[in-house]
Enzyme design. Structure first.
Site, PDB file in Angstrom:
ATOM      1  N   CYS A  88       3.376   8.476   1.385  1.00 56.60           N
ATOM      2  CA  CYS A  88       3.876   7.541   2.382  1.00 56.60           C
ATOM      3  C   CYS A  88       4.141   6.219   1.653  1.00 56.60           C
ATOM      4  CB  CYS A  88       2.777   7.406   3.436  1.00 56.60           C
ATOM      5  SG  CYS A  88       3.200   6.353   4.780  1.00 56.60           S
ATOM      6  N   LEU A 131      10.038   6.106  18.735  1.00 56.12           N
ATOM      7  CA  LEU A 131      10.523   5.773  20.076  1.00 56.12           C
ATOM      8  C   LEU A 131       9.386   5.204  20.930  1.00 56.12           C
ATOM      9  CD1 LEU A 131      13.141   5.863  21.756  1.00 56.12           C
ATOM     10  CD2 LEU A 131      12.426   8.085  22.623  1.00 56.12           C
ATOM     11  N   CYS A 163      -1.182   5.864   9.669  1.00 55.85           N
ATOM     12  CA  CYS A 163       0.001   5.141  10.136  1.00 55.85           C
ATOM     13  C   CYS A 163      -0.408   3.936  10.964  1.00 55.85           C
ATOM     14  CB  CYS A 163       0.850   6.022  11.042  1.00 55.85           C
ATOM     15  SG  CYS A 163       1.754   7.250  10.157  1.00 55.85           S
ATOM     16  N   CYS A 199       5.868  -4.833  16.123  1.00 61.52           N
ATOM     17  CA  CYS A 199       5.409  -3.880  17.144  1.00 61.52           C
ATOM     18  C   CYS A 199       3.939  -4.165  17.453  1.00 61.52           C
ATOM     19  CB  CYS A 199       5.589  -2.450  16.651  1.00 61.52           C
ATOM     20  SG  CYS A 199       7.295  -2.088  16.202  1.00 61.52           S
ATOM     21  N   GLU A 224       0.822  -1.198   0.000  1.00 65.37           N
ATOM     22  CA  GLU A 224       0.000   0.000   0.000  1.00 65.37           C
ATOM     23  C   GLU A 224       0.857   1.250   0.000  1.00 65.37           C
ATOM     24  OE1 GLU A 224      -4.066  -1.583   2.023  1.00 65.37           O
ATOM     25  OE2 GLU A 224      -2.560  -0.843   3.400  1.00 65.37           O
ATOM     26  N   ASN A 264      -3.883   5.255  16.003  1.00 65.20           N
ATOM     27  CA  ASN A 264      -4.947   4.822  15.098  1.00 65.20           C
ATOM     28  C   ASN A 264      -5.323   3.394  15.450  1.00 65.20           C
ATOM     29  OD1 ASN A 264      -4.853   7.220  13.408  1.00 65.20           O
ATOM     30  ND2 ASN A 264      -2.860   6.453  12.778  1.00 65.20           N
ATOM     31  N   CYS A 297       0.840  -2.161  15.767  1.00 64.15           N
ATOM     32  CA  CYS A 297       0.902  -1.878  14.330  1.00 64.15           C
ATOM     33  C   CYS A 297       0.287  -3.009  13.505  1.00 64.15           C
ATOM     34  CB  CYS A 297       2.359  -1.674  13.919  1.00 64.15           C
ATOM     35  SG  CYS A 297       2.608  -1.513  12.143  1.00 64.15           S
ATOM     36  N   CYS A 311       6.188  -6.879   7.827  1.00 67.20           N
ATOM     37  CA  CYS A 311       7.280  -6.404   8.678  1.00 67.20           C
ATOM     38  C   CYS A 311       7.581  -7.442   9.746  1.00 67.20           C
ATOM     39  CB  CYS A 311       6.926  -5.071   9.337  1.00 67.20           C
ATOM     40  SG  CYS A 311       8.315  -4.387  10.283  1.00 67.20           S
TER      41      CYS A 311
HETATM   42  N1  SAH Z   1       8.904   0.629  10.369  1.00 63.19           N
HETATM   43  C1  SAH Z   1       9.106   2.033  10.433  1.00 63.19           C
HETATM   44  C2  SAH Z   1       8.285   2.804   9.417  1.00 63.19           C
HETATM   45  C3  SAH Z   1       6.858   2.338   9.182  1.00 63.19           C
HETATM   46  S1  SAH Z   1       5.758   2.589  10.520  1.00 63.19           S
HETATM   47  C4  SAH Z   1       8.835   2.533  11.848  1.00 63.19           C
HETATM   48  O1  SAH Z   1       8.329   1.775  12.645  1.00 63.19           O
HETATM   49  O2  SAH Z   1       9.189   3.680  12.130  1.00 63.19           O
HETATM   50  C5  SAH Z   1       5.446   4.329  10.415  1.00 63.19           C
HETATM   51  C6  SAH Z   1       5.018   4.982  11.716  1.00 63.19           C
HETATM   52  O3  SAH Z   1       3.701   4.560  12.092  1.00 63.19           O
HETATM   53  C7  SAH Z   1       5.911   4.629  12.886  1.00 63.19           C
HETATM   54  O4  SAH Z   1       6.233   5.782  13.643  1.00 63.19           O
HETATM   55  C8  SAH Z   1       5.038   3.689  13.679  1.00 63.19           C
HETATM   56  O5  SAH Z   1       5.453   3.582  15.001  1.00 63.19           O
HETATM   57  C9  SAH Z   1       3.696   4.324  13.484  1.00 63.19           C
HETATM   58  N2  SAH Z   1       2.563   3.478  13.872  1.00 63.19           N
HETATM   59  C10 SAH Z   1       2.493   2.133  13.850  1.00 63.19           C
HETATM   60  N3  SAH Z   1       1.291   1.720  14.288  1.00 63.19           N
HETATM   61  C11 SAH Z   1       0.583   2.846  14.556  1.00 63.19           C
HETATM   62  C12 SAH Z   1      -0.754   3.082  15.022  1.00 63.19           C
HETATM   63  N4  SAH Z   1      -1.591   2.074  15.252  1.00 63.19           N
HETATM   64  N5  SAH Z   1      -1.150   4.363  15.187  1.00 63.19           N
HETATM   65  C13 SAH Z   1      -0.325   5.396  14.889  1.00 63.19           C
HETATM   66  N6  SAH Z   1       0.931   5.234  14.446  1.00 63.19           N
HETATM   67  C14 SAH Z   1       1.384   3.967  14.285  1.00 63.19           C
HETATM   68 FE1  SF4 Z   2       7.254  -2.740  11.479  1.00 60.75          FE
HETATM   69 FE2  SF4 Z   2       4.983  -1.536  12.148  1.00 60.75          FE
HETATM   70 FE3  SF4 Z   2       6.963  -1.758  13.929  1.00 60.75          FE
HETATM   71 FE4  SF4 Z   2       7.228  -0.067  11.853  1.00 60.75          FE
HETATM   72  S1  SF4 Z   2       5.733   0.083  13.507  1.00 60.75           S
HETATM   73  S2  SF4 Z   2       8.735  -1.566  12.622  1.00 60.75           S
HETATM   74  S3  SF4 Z   2       6.120  -1.240  10.276  1.00 60.75           S
HETATM   75  S4  SF4 Z   2       5.825  -3.460  13.008  1.00 60.75           S
END
Ligand code: SAH
Ligand code: SF4
Length: 332
Positions: free
Chosen positions: A96, A209, A326, A107, A82, A284, A110, A103
Site C-alpha cells: 500500500c 464512495l 486504511c 475526509c 508511510e 478502523n 481518515c 491529504c
Molecule cells: N485518497 C484515496 C486513497 C487513500 S485512502 C482515497 O480516499 O480513496 C485509502 C482507502 O482508505 C480509501 O478507500 C479510504 O476511504 C479508506 N479509509 C480512510 N479512512 C478509513 C478508516 N478510518 N477506516 C477504513 N478505511 C478508511
Molecule cells: Fe485523503 Fe484520507 Fe480522504 Fe483518501 S480518505 S482522500 S487519504 S482524506
C-alpha cells in the site's frame, strides 16, 4: 523513468550505461552510493554530494500480529511518509503506497485527512517505496505481486508522478507487476479520473464512495460538494468502458451513518449496470466520532446488496494493531 539521478548523469556527460549500473545496484541491495561499486570512485563521491541513492529512507518499522509490515520512510527534505506491506498466502505480498505526504481532501473518518495538505510525492519517491518493498519481500522468499494506492494522499491529484511511478512498477525492466494487480484508489477527484481514462496502463480503479446519497457523502467527504455522486460515477463508467474492467466501489460501513437497508438499496440502484464491484470495508478507529457497523448490520447490508444482484466482498482489516490499516496512516 527520468529523475534527478538520470538528469545529473546526463548533465555531467556520463554515458547512458551509468544509469543502468545505478539501477542494477539498487536492485541488488545497494543502500548508499559507496555500495555502487560498478561506478568509478570519484563519480560515486560526486554523486553522494548532490543526490541520495534512494529518494526515501526507512527510519522505523513495525510488524503486526498478522504479518503486516509498516515502514515510516523519510524523504530527502525530512517529511515522514508511510507504506504498508500486507502478507497473503503462497508468498504473495501487497504494498500500500503513499502518493502525498498528507491529504487536502479532509475526509472526516481518515487520519491522513486530519493531517491536512502535504506535498505531492515525486515519481521516484513513489516508485522507491515499491522497490524497497520488493526487496524486503524477496528477502522473506516472497514476491511483491500487488500495489494499491491506498496509503497517504489522493493519487489522482498527483497524476503526473503517479503515472510515471506506475510505468516503472509495470515495466518488465522495473518490477513487472501486471496492470490488473495495480489499483489506484480515489476519493472522487474527477479530473484525475479523466486523465486515467487516457493513461496507457489499464490499472484497476477503486472509488471510495462510502455513501449512497449526496447529503451523507458531502458530510463525510467534502470533495463531494465539488463532484457529486452522479458525476463521479459517470467518470468511473467511462473508465470501465475504456478498460473493460469493473470499477471497485469501496464502502466503509459506519454505524447509523450509511449502513441502513435503505442505504443498501439506494446504493444498489445506482450501481446496477454491471460496471461495478462493491467492497464493504471495516472501519478502523481513528479517534473520531464514528463507530464501525455491528456484524449484524454488516450482514443485513450485504444481504440487501446481494438481493439486488451486486454480491459484495467483505474487506477484513489488516495491521490495525500497529495503526497500519486504511485510514490510520499519519505521521505520528
Ligand atoms: N485518497 C484515496 C486513497 C487513500 S485512502 C482515497 O480516499 O480513496 C485509502 C482507502 O482508505 C480509501 O478507500 C479510504 O476511504 C479508506 N479509509 C480512510 N479512512 C478509513 C478508516 N478510518 N477506516 C477504513 N478505511 C478508511
Ligand atoms: Fe485523503 Fe484520507 Fe480522504 Fe483518501 S480518505 S482522500 S487519504 S482524506
Amino acid at each position: 523513468m527520468s529523475d534527478q539521478v538520470s538528469s545529473i548523469l546526463k548533465a555531467w556527460g556520463e554515458p547512458a550505461y551509468r544509469l543502468t549500473q545505478v539501477e542494477d545496484a539498487r536492485r541488488a541491495g545497494a543502500r548508499e552510493w559507496e555500495d555502487v561499486t560498478t561506478l568509478p570512485k570519484d563519480l560515486r563521491a560526486r554523486l553522494a554530494d548532490v543526490v541520495p541513492l534512494w529518494s526515501v529512507t526507512p527510519d522505523a518499522m513495525a510488524e503486526s500480529r498478522d504479518g503486516t509490515l509498516k515502514w515510516r520512510l523519510r524523504t530527502a527534505d525530512g517529511l515522514a511518509i508511510e507504506s504498508v506491506l500486507i502478507k497473503h498466502a503462497r508468498g504473495r505480498r501487497t504494498l500500500c503506497v503513499s502518493s502525498q505526504a498528507g491529504c487536502a481532501l479532509g475526509c472526516r473518518f481518515c487520519a491522513t485527512g486530519k493531517m491536512g495538505p502535504g506535498r505531492d510525492l515525486t515519481a521516484r519517491e513513489i516508485a522507491d517505496q515499491a522497490l524497497l518493498a520488493a526487496d524486503a519481500a524477496r528477502m522473506a522468499d516472497a514476491r511483491l505481486s500487488n500495489v494499491v494506492f491506498m496509503g497517504m494522499g489522493e493519487p489522482l491529484q498527483n497524476t503526473v508522478a503517479v503515472f510515471d511511478a506506475i510505468r516503472e512498477m509495470h515495466s518488465p525492466k522495473g518490477l513487472g507487476i501486471s496492470a490488473r494487480s495495480i489499483a489506484v484508489s480515489t476519493a472522487g477527484w474527477v479530473p484525475g479520473i479523466e486523465e486515467l481514462v487516457a493513461f496507457e496502463v489499464p490499472v484497476r480503479l477503486a472509488l471510495s464512495l462510502h455513501a449512497a446519497d449526496d447529503d451523507t457523502r458531502s458530510a463525510l467527504m467534502p470533495v463531494n460538494n465539488r463532484w457529486p455522486i452522479a458525476n463521479v460515477l459517470a467518470a468511473c463508467r467511462r473508465y470501465a468502458d475504456r478498460t473493460g474492467r469493473r470499477v471497485f466501489i469501496e464502502y466503509l460501513l459506519l454505524e447509523g451513518v450509511n449502513d441502513s437497508p435503505a442505504d443498501a438499496r439506494r446504493l444498489a440502484a445506482q450501481l446496477r449496470d454491471g460496471r461495478f464491484h462493491v467492497n464493504l470495508i471495516e472501519y478502523n478507529a481513528t479517534g473520531g466520532e464514528y463507530r464501525g457497523s455491528s456484524p449484524d448490520r454488516v450482514r443485513r447490508f450485504s444481504e440487501e446488496l446481494s438481493d439486488a444482484g451486486l454480491f459484495p466482498s467483505l474487506r477484513r482489516s489488516r495491521g490495525a494493531d500497529i495503526a497500519a490499516a486504511c485510514g490510520q496512516l499519519a505521521n505520528s
